[in-house]
Design a protein around this motif. Structure first.
Motif, PDB file in Angstrom:
ATOM      1  N   UNK A  32       0.831  -1.204   0.000  1.00 55.20           N
ATOM      2  CA  UNK A  32       0.000   0.000   0.000  1.00 55.20           C
ATOM      3  C   UNK A  32       0.867   1.257   0.000  1.00 55.20           C
ATOM      4  N   UNK A  33       1.913   1.248   0.806  1.00 58.65           N
ATOM      5  CA  UNK A  33       2.824   2.398   0.863  1.00 58.65           C
ATOM      6  C   UNK A  33       3.571   2.544  -0.458  1.00 58.65           C
ATOM      7  N   UNK A  34       4.165   1.452  -0.931  1.00 56.26           N
ATOM      8  CA  UNK A  34       4.949   1.511  -2.166  1.00 56.26           C
ATOM      9  C   UNK A  34       4.099   1.990  -3.344  1.00 56.26           C
ATOM     10  N   UNK A  35       2.929   1.406  -3.509  1.00 58.87           N
ATOM     11  CA  UNK A  35       2.091   1.773  -4.652  1.00 58.87           C
ATOM     12  C   UNK A  35       1.601   3.216  -4.554  1.00 58.87           C
ATOM     13  N   UNK A  36       1.377   3.713  -3.347  1.00 59.49           N
ATOM     14  CA  UNK A  36       0.943   5.109  -3.181  1.00 59.49           C
ATOM     15  C   UNK A  36       2.042   6.089  -3.582  1.00 59.49           C
ATOM     16  N   UNK A  37       3.298   5.669  -3.480  1.00 57.58           N
ATOM     17  CA  UNK A  37       4.418   6.557  -3.809  1.00 57.58           C
ATOM     18  C   UNK A  37       4.916   6.392  -5.245  1.00 57.58           C
ATOM     19  N   UNK A  38       4.381   5.410  -5.962  1.00 60.22           N
ATOM     20  CA  UNK A  38       4.801   5.162  -7.338  1.00 60.22           C
ATOM     21  C   UNK A  38       4.637   6.432  -8.181  1.00 60.22           C
ATOM     22  N   UNK A  39       5.691   6.796  -8.894  1.00 59.23           N
ATOM     23  CA  UNK A  39       5.648   7.970  -9.769  1.00 59.23           C
ATOM     24  C   UNK A  39       6.054   9.269  -9.114  1.00 59.23           C
ATOM     25  N   UNK A  40       6.111   9.310  -7.797  1.00 59.47           N
ATOM     26  CA  UNK A  40       6.518  10.538  -7.106  1.00 59.47           C
ATOM     27  C   UNK A  40       7.980  10.836  -7.398  1.00 59.47           C
ATOM     28  N   UNK A  45      14.967  11.980  -8.814  1.00 58.07           N
ATOM     29  CA  UNK A  45      14.688  10.553  -9.029  1.00 58.07           C
ATOM     30  C   UNK A  45      13.190  10.275  -8.913  1.00 58.07           C
ATOM     31  N   UNK A  46      12.725   9.384  -9.772  1.00 63.28           N
ATOM     32  CA  UNK A  46      11.323   8.979  -9.753  1.00 63.28           C
ATOM     33  C   UNK A  46      11.186   7.647  -9.025  1.00 63.28           C
ATOM     34  N   UNK A  47      10.191   7.575  -8.151  1.00 64.32           N
ATOM     35  CA  UNK A  47       9.912   6.340  -7.425  1.00 64.32           C
ATOM     36  C   UNK A  47       9.215   5.357  -8.367  1.00 64.32           C
ATOM     37  N   UNK A  48       9.753   4.141  -8.419  1.00 62.55           N
ATOM     38  CA  UNK A  48       9.146   3.059  -9.185  1.00 62.55           C
ATOM     39  C   UNK A  48       8.785   1.965  -8.186  1.00 62.55           C
ATOM     40  N   UNK A  49       7.491   1.714  -8.037  1.00 62.76           N
ATOM     41  CA  UNK A  49       7.022   0.698  -7.088  1.00 62.76           C
ATOM     42  C   UNK A  49       6.865  -0.638  -7.793  1.00 62.76           C
ATOM     43  N   UNK A  50       7.344  -1.684  -7.130  1.00 59.56           N
ATOM     44  CA  UNK A  50       7.229  -3.041  -7.655  1.00 59.56           C
ATOM     45  C   UNK A  50       6.728  -3.944  -6.539  1.00 59.56           C
ATOM     46  N   UNK A  51       5.680  -4.707  -6.839  1.00 53.99           N
ATOM     47  CA  UNK A  51       5.151  -5.659  -5.851  1.00 53.99           C
ATOM     48  C   UNK A  51       5.868  -6.996  -6.011  1.00 53.99           C
ATOM     49  N   UNK A  52       6.399  -7.500  -4.912  1.00 55.16           N
ATOM     50  CA  UNK A  52       7.087  -8.783  -4.909  1.00 55.16           C
ATOM     51  C   UNK A  52       6.145  -9.867  -4.411  1.00 55.16           C
TER      52      UNK A  52
END
Length: 135
Positions: A32-40, A45-52
């Motif tokens: 939830x945290x990672x996906x909310x920050x994706x693209x910020x 640097x741009x945040x890229x969120x990846x679900x493991x």
């Protein structure tokens, strides 16, 4: 100033990983945290969120793929620690696959080295050093 066309300027990336739900939970706060920050953007640097996946043998493969695809300048790996009420920074990488409950593929390894030839490693990078590096 950099005179290359914008299309050829490669964006810096921060890889932010979270896990899929496991253990009968319907959500995993790390994702939830990672996906909310994706693209910020963080600095340049741009945040890229990846679900493991929450499967022992698959998580590292997915991480390796994400590292190859995004070539990040920094990796922040989030996880869920049930019962904790605050964010905590891991200071020791133990290199042991061990689980108190089965993963999503119903695997529950006994304590064994996650990667052969590696030993316990103390994290030597402090948050102050990360901050000084511009992140």
């Amino acid at each position: 100033a950099d005179q290359r066309p914008l299309a050829s300027i490669e964006m810096k990336h921060i890889l932010l990983t979270g896990f899929e739900p496991f253990g009968g939970e319907s959500i995993n706060p790390s994702w939830q945290i990672a996906s909310a920050l994706h693209g910020h953007l963080v600095g340049e640097a741009q945040v890229v969120a990846v679900q493991l996946p929450t499967v022992f043998q698959e998580a590292l493969k997915a991480l390796d793929s994400a590292l190859a695809a995004h070539r990040p300048q920094m990796v922040v790996a989030l996880g869920q620690a049930g019962g904790r009420t605050e964010i905590s920074v891991e200071r020791v990488a133990i290199n042991v696959d061990d689980a108190r409950i089965p993963d999503n593929a119903r695997q529950q390894p006994l304590p064994q080295p996650a990667e052969q030839g590696l030993s316990q490693q103390w994290l030597r990078l402090t948050l102050l050093q990360v901050n000084r590096a511009g992140f």
